[in-house]
Design a protein around this motif. Sequence first.
Motif, short mmCIF file in Angstrom:
data_model
loop_
_atom_site.label_atom_id
_atom_site.label_comp_id
_atom_site.label_asym_id
_atom_site.label_seq_id
_atom_site.Cartn_x
_atom_site.Cartn_y
_atom_site.Cartn_z
N ASP A 1 0.82 -1.22 0.00
CA ASP A 1 0.00 0.00 0.00
C ASP A 1 0.85 1.27 0.00
O ASP A 1 0.58 2.20 -0.75
N ASP A 2 1.85 1.32 0.86
CA ASP A 2 2.67 2.52 0.99
C ASP A 2 3.33 2.90 -0.33
O ASP A 2 3.37 4.08 -0.70
N THR A 3 3.82 1.92 -1.06
CA THR A 3 4.48 2.19 -2.33
C THR A 3 3.48 2.72 -3.36
O THR A 3 3.75 3.71 -4.05
N ALA A 4 2.34 2.08 -3.48
CA ALA A 4 1.33 2.51 -4.45
C ALA A 4 0.83 3.92 -4.14
O ALA A 4 0.71 4.76 -5.03
N LEU A 5 0.57 4.20 -2.87
CA LEU A 5 0.06 5.51 -2.50
C LEU A 5 1.14 6.59 -2.63
O LEU A 5 0.83 7.74 -2.99
#
Length: 69
Positions: free
Chosen positions: A24-28
């Motif tokens: 999630d952190d990478t995508a966001l």
Amino acid sequence: MKPIRDEHLAEPGLVVVDVAAADDDTALAFQAALAERWATATDDRTSRIPGEPGVRLRCYLDLRQPTGP
């Protein structure tokens, strides 16, 4: 993911970006980087496909409306 509709790409300069990332952190973070440069319809969550690694995220950009340098 939902299908891309004609209105998403009705004019030159409109872009649909499908992101596949490990977490999630990478995508966001990637979405936030896009939003720093162009008008972006963002999402606040990712989706997962059962049995597949990683997460997915879709956002919509309007390259005709820069927001940063």
